[in-house]
Design a protein around this motif. Structure first.
Motif, PDB file in Angstrom:
ATOM      1  N   GLY A   1       0.297   6.334   8.661  1.00 12.40           N
ATOM      2  CA  GLY A   1      -0.806   5.783   7.878  1.00 12.40           C
ATOM      3  C   GLY A   1      -1.879   6.811   7.587  1.00 12.40           C
ATOM      4  O   GLY A   1      -2.397   6.902   6.472  1.00 12.40           O
ATOM      5  N   ILE A   2      -2.201   7.618   8.600  1.00 10.26           N
ATOM      6  CA  ILE A   2      -3.256   8.611   8.411  1.00 10.26           C
ATOM      7  C   ILE A   2      -2.843   9.605   7.335  1.00 10.26           C
ATOM      8  O   ILE A   2      -3.606   9.923   6.416  1.00 10.26           O
ATOM      9  CB  ILE A   2      -3.557   9.347   9.749  1.00 10.26           C
TER      10      ILE A   2
ATOM     11  N   LEU B   1      -3.246  10.074  -0.212  1.00 14.76           N
ATOM     12  CA  LEU B   1      -3.567   9.222  -1.360  1.00 14.76           C
ATOM     13  C   LEU B   1      -4.977   9.534  -1.873  1.00 14.76           C
ATOM     14  O   LEU B   1      -5.186   9.757  -3.071  1.00 14.76           O
ATOM     15  CB  LEU B   1      -3.462   7.754  -0.926  1.00 14.76           C
ATOM     16  N   VAL B   2      -5.934   9.593  -0.950  1.00 21.02           N
ATOM     17  CA  VAL B   2      -7.317   9.876  -1.355  1.00 21.02           C
ATOM     18  C   VAL B   2      -7.416  11.275  -1.954  1.00 21.02           C
ATOM     19  O   VAL B   2      -7.993  11.474  -3.030  1.00 21.02           O
ATOM     20  CB  VAL B   2      -8.275   9.732  -0.147  1.00 21.02           C
TER      21      VAL B   2
ATOM     22  N   GLY C   1      -6.398   3.907  -0.371  1.00 23.81           N
ATOM     23  CA  GLY C   1      -6.033   5.000   0.524  1.00 23.81           C
ATOM     24  C   GLY C   1      -7.004   5.127   1.688  1.00 23.81           C
ATOM     25  O   GLY C   1      -6.600   5.303   2.837  1.00 23.81           O
TER      26      GLY C   1
ATOM     27  N   LEU D   1      -6.354   2.552   4.257  1.00 22.11           N
ATOM     28  CA  LEU D   1      -5.214   2.917   5.101  1.00 22.11           C
ATOM     29  C   LEU D   1      -5.629   3.937   6.159  1.00 22.11           C
ATOM     30  O   LEU D   1      -5.290   3.814   7.343  1.00 22.11           O
ATOM     31  CB  LEU D   1      -4.105   3.473   4.205  1.00 22.11           C
ATOM     32  N   VAL D   2      -6.407   4.944   5.736  1.00 21.75           N
ATOM     33  CA  VAL D   2      -6.859   5.970   6.676  1.00 21.75           C
ATOM     34  C   VAL D   2      -7.708   5.340   7.781  1.00 21.75           C
ATOM     35  O   VAL D   2      -7.476   5.570   8.968  1.00 21.75           O
ATOM     36  CB  VAL D   2      -7.684   7.050   5.949  1.00 21.75           C
TER      37      VAL D   2
ATOM     38  N   ILE E   1       0.840  -1.203   0.000  1.00 25.94           N
ATOM     39  CA  ILE E   1       0.000   0.000   0.000  1.00 25.94           C
ATOM     40  C   ILE E   1       0.868   1.243   0.000  1.00 25.94           C
ATOM     41  O   ILE E   1       0.611   2.216  -0.716  1.00 25.94           O
ATOM     42  CB  ILE E   1      -0.949   0.021   1.213  1.00 25.94           C
TER      43      ILE E   1
ATOM     44  N   LEU F   1       2.163   1.915  -3.433  1.00 22.77           N
ATOM     45  CA  LEU F   1       1.121   2.491  -4.289  1.00 22.77           C
ATOM     46  C   LEU F   1       0.915   3.974  -3.964  1.00 22.77           C
ATOM     47  O   LEU F   1       0.836   4.816  -4.868  1.00 22.77           O
ATOM     48  CB  LEU F   1      -0.182   1.708  -4.096  1.00 22.77           C
ATOM     49  N   SER F   2       0.874   4.303  -2.658  1.00 22.60           N
ATOM     50  CA  SER F   2       0.631   5.715  -2.326  1.00 22.60           C
ATOM     51  C   SER F   2       1.781   6.588  -2.773  1.00 22.60           C
ATOM     52  O   SER F   2       1.564   7.703  -3.258  1.00 22.60           O
ATOM     53  CB  SER F   2       0.363   5.933  -0.831  1.00 22.60           C
TER      54      SER F   2
ATOM     55  N   SER G   1      -5.695   3.192  10.206  1.00 24.52           N
ATOM     56  CA  SER G   1      -4.817   4.000  11.061  1.00 24.52           C
ATOM     57  C   SER G   1      -5.618   4.784  12.087  1.00 24.52           C
ATOM     58  O   SER G   1      -5.235   4.871  13.257  1.00 24.52           O
ATOM     59  CB  SER G   1      -3.990   4.968  10.213  1.00 24.52           C
TER      60      SER G   1
ATOM     61  N   PHE H   1      -0.392   9.326   4.935  1.00 27.25           N
ATOM     62  CA  PHE H   1      -0.229   8.742   3.608  1.00 27.25           C
ATOM     63  C   PHE H   1      -1.582   8.378   2.998  1.00 27.25           C
ATOM     64  O   PHE H   1      -1.848   8.663   1.827  1.00 27.25           O
ATOM     65  CB  PHE H   1       0.668   7.498   3.657  1.00 27.25           C
ATOM     66  N   GLY H   2      -2.433   7.733   3.795  1.00 28.11           N
ATOM     67  CA  GLY H   2      -3.744   7.353   3.283  1.00 28.11           C
ATOM     68  C   GLY H   2      -4.548   8.571   2.875  1.00 28.11           C
ATOM     69  O   GLY H   2      -5.151   8.617   1.794  1.00 28.11           O
ATOM     70  N   GLY H   3      -4.527   9.598   3.734  1.00 29.84           N
ATOM     71  CA  GLY H   3      -5.280  10.819   3.439  1.00 29.84           C
ATOM     72  C   GLY H   3      -4.759  11.489   2.175  1.00 29.84           C
ATOM     73  O   GLY H   3      -5.529  11.874   1.295  1.00 29.84           O
TER      74      GLY H   3
ATOM     75  N   GLN I   1       0.367   6.110  14.554  1.00 29.30           N
ATOM     76  CA  GLN I   1      -0.495   5.920  13.383  1.00 29.30           C
ATOM     77  C   GLN I   1      -0.450   7.099  12.411  1.00 29.30           C
ATOM     78  O   GLN I   1      -1.100   7.063  11.373  1.00 29.30           O
ATOM     79  CB  GLN I   1      -1.950   5.696  13.827  1.00 29.30           C
TER      80      GLN I   1
END
Lengths: 396, 299
Positions: A364-365, A371-372, B105, B108-109, A312, A315-316, B112, A367-369, A361
């Motif tokens: 993750g927060i 990414l979106v 994504g 992941l959010v 993941i 990908l991000s 986390s 990178f995920g954020g 965390q």
């Protein structure tokens, strides 16, 4: 090759001579000065060549080689001034950018997607570790080539069924591979060392001439392990050169047509399965190379590193850096190199408990954020955004 | 007779069905979203996990199980609708990798954020029925009251969804919006609302699944509880065909039974490997799933 060309050559020669003189006058030892002089000359010659648009048009391969060489040159010199911690972060990031180049090619050129490149990295990482444990005397270049071959083979194995799959199905299949990778390693636990992984038999020693040539004078960098930073950067440069050519080649153009309109691609005689398998194999081989370098840098390998989360992250990084572009992959590698330090700095300055849930965390927060948000509002990532700004600035 | 019921193979079948209905529910949840919006929801498991946390961690531990379950389902419905409105809405008509990336994504959010709020420590969920297996002649049958409750719940959820889609006007609208959005819009169906509703239903099914998983499995409820379950559910959905609810159910239960035998006769490490192998073979033979009739794709 008109008057502007001559001006550039003259200006470049002047700067080059000045740089060589400066390095002889400013640096203590003769060896370090030689190294710096060579670096300066390479930089100047490379930049002069690349700055000419006629040259870029007439000799694209040499121009790409020059760009890669300049990038490696600058990185090598720059690492001489950082602490060894920063340097090893840079090496980890440089290896990651190799992985990102591969995924960028797969996704950006052929329009396929993989959520399993962390596992392909693992293939390379374990190939290096297993081989080094049985044949400790093998030169690093050979071990890395073995990692690439292993990655390509596994990529081929998974790429063949992937030829018939589209977008989400392929993503799901690579995801299943990423989830199953730990079990695959367990299946061969006598080779892979099970859950605890493998150690390299001894720290990989630098050849003496390399240590003497590059590192005399910079005391913090004469230790044997840190020369791997240079190995990684050079490898990344070579990978960059090949990828730049691949992007621009007939194959690369064919892939982009496959991505944009696969029916049209078939009509002009491109074999879809072949294009897709090639893209998949290239991306797996690049991932394996990056993983192999990680094993060398870390001197060890554990299965936990190559879990689903890594896939993941890869990908991000590709998406945030800029999908389908070479600068995007390099930006992604840089982000990866310094993300942990930046987050640690942020934690320290906001008074968060570094051992607390939130701090652990944040990665993750964020990178995920990102990414979106990137995919929703700037799908071309940082590289695409900068390129658009640059284009609109020039056309003004 | 009793010796047959307590035999090893029957135990594997029963255990397989208990696991399999869970995979079926995950697959059904994926199919609901795929059919209406052509998006494979990689965050399905994480959304379900959040709903389960809201039902069982936000409320006091002493709260009645059924109240918590209801709250989890409502949270699931809300989260599904919110996700469609806020994230998915911007992804329609984009290249098909964009939704994949966005949902990864989001996954992941969510994981986390859940770990930041509730930590990664596992918490056991209460069970409304005994998890001890029934016995025949002092030999255990591989079925506990809780497992039966799990199977019954899954059947009820599936029946409700099937009835809703086949026999109500709302179901007709939902199917119309998914199959022919332009025509439905002309005929006065609020297509946007229908898509939101599709996501809500999917996420509601997910919430039920997560609660069942977290109270049955050794892992309890953690932010990553649903990762493995999601992988198996996806494999079931891909084998059955992402377009086919019936395929989701059949392949989910079949996968559960086959993997139970694999785990019993080979070893537990091989379960995911066999599942991966089945996925690859099935996708090579029928890339659009075993139960999908047409393999047409819009050019």
């Amino acid at each position: 090759m008109g008057a502007r060309w001559n001006q550039r050559v003259v200006a470049g020669t002047a700067v080059g001579v000045a740089a060589v003189l400066a390095s002889w006058l400013g640096v203590g030892t003769a060896r370090a000065a030689t190294a710096l002089s060579i670096a300066a000359v390479v930089l100047v010659v490379g930049l002069v060549l690349v700055s000419s648009s006629e040259f870029r048009r007439d000799h694209p391969v040499i121009a790409r080689a020059a760009i890669s060489l300049v990038a490696v040159d600058v990185s090598l010199v720059v690492t001489g001034f950082f602490s060894s911690t920063v340097d090893s972060n840079l090496a980890i990031g440089a290896a990651m950018s190799i992985v990102l180049l591969g995924l960028s090619f797969l996704t950006g050129s052929s329009g396929q997607i993989s959520i399993g490149n962390g596992a392909f990295m693992g293939v390379g990482a374990f190939t290096v570790a297993i081989w080094a444990n049985h044949h400790a005397a093998t030169p690093i270049a050979v071990v890395l080539i073995l990692a690439v071959v292993a990655g390509a083979l596994v990529g081929l194995l998974l790429g063949l069924p992937a030829t018939r799959l589209r977008g989400p199905y392929l993503a799901g299949m690579t995801l299943a591979f990423a989830v199953a990778f730990g079990a695959v390693l367990n299946l061969f636990s006598t080779w892979t060392g099970g859950d605890s992984g493998l150690q390299l038999p001894s720290a990989v020693n630098a050849p003496a001439w390399l240590v003497h040539f590059f590192r005399s004078g910079t005391s913090s960098l004469t230790t044997n392990s840190v020369w791997l930073v240079d190995v990684t950067i050079v490898t990344a440069g070579i990978a960059l050169f090949f990828m730049a050519n691949l992007f621009a080649s007939r194959t690369g153009r064919a892939m982009r047509l496959v991505r944009d309109n696969d029916v049209a691609a078939e009509l002009v005689g491109i074999s879809l399965p072949r294009a897709r398998v090639i893209a998949f194999v290239v991306s797996a081989a690049y991932a394996a190379l990056g993983g192999g370098l990680w094993t060398l840098i870390n001197n060890a390998v554990t299965p936990a590193t190559y879990g689903f989360a890594l896939s993941i992250t890869i990908l991000s990084l590709v998406v945030i850096g800029g999908i389908g572009t070479i600068p995007g992959a390099l930006i992604g590698g840089l982000i990866y190199a310094f993300a942990a330090s930046v987050i640690a700095w942020f934690t320290a300055h906001t008074g968060l408990n570094p051992q607390g849930n939130v701090a652990s965390q944040l990665n993750g927060i964020i990178f995920g954020g990102l990414l979106v948000l990137t995919i929703l509002f700037a799908p071309t990532g940082i590289a695409g955004f900068v390129r658009r700004r640059w284009a609109s600035w020039r056309s003004r | 007779m009793s010796s047959v019921l307590t035999s090893r193979n029957v135990a594997d079948v029963l255990g397989g069905i208990t696991n399999g209905v869970i995979y079926s529910l995950v697959a059904l949840s994926l199919v609901l979203v795929w059919r209406s919006t052509r998006i494979l929801n990689f965050a399905q498991g994480a959304m379900a996990m959040i709903a389960a946390y809201i039902g069982f961690a936000v409320l006091a531990p002493s709260t009645n199980y059924w109240v918590s379950m209801a709250v989890a389902i409502i949270a699931g419905l809300a989260l599904g609708g919110l996700t469609e409105r806020v994230i998915v809405r911007g992804l329609y008509g984009k290249p098909e990798i964009n939704p994949v990336v966005a949902m990864v994504g989001f996954l992941l959010v969510l994981e986390s954020v859940a770990a930041a709020i509730w930590s990664t420590t596992s918490r056991g969920l209460p069970t409304p029925f005994s998890i001890v297996d029934w016995q025949i002649n002092h030999k255990p049958v591989a079925l506990s009251p809780f497992a039966l409750y799990e199977i019954v719940t899954a059947v009820v959820v599936m029946t409700v969804i099937a009835l809703l889609f086949q026999f109500t006007k709302l179901g007709l609208k939902l199917r119309a919006a998914a199959l022919a959005p332009e025509v439905s819009r002309l005929l006065g169906v609020r297509v946007g609302r229908m898509l939101t509703l599709g996501w809500m239903l999917s996420s509601g099914v997910g919430a039920v699944t997560a609660v069942l998983v977290a109270s049955n499995y050794f892992t309890g409820l953690t932010p990553t509880t649903m990762d493995g379950v999601f992988a198996f559910g996806f494999i079931a959905a891909a084998i059955g065909g992402l377009d086919s609810p019936v395929g989701a159910l059949v392949s989910g239960v079949s996968l559960g039974i086959i993997l139970q035998f694999v785990g019993d006769y080979l070893n537990s490490n091989d379960i995911i490997l066999v599942a991966l192998g089945m996925l690859i073979v099935s996708l090579m033979v029928r890339p659009n799933g075993v139960f999908t009739r047409s393999a047409q794709r819009r050019v």
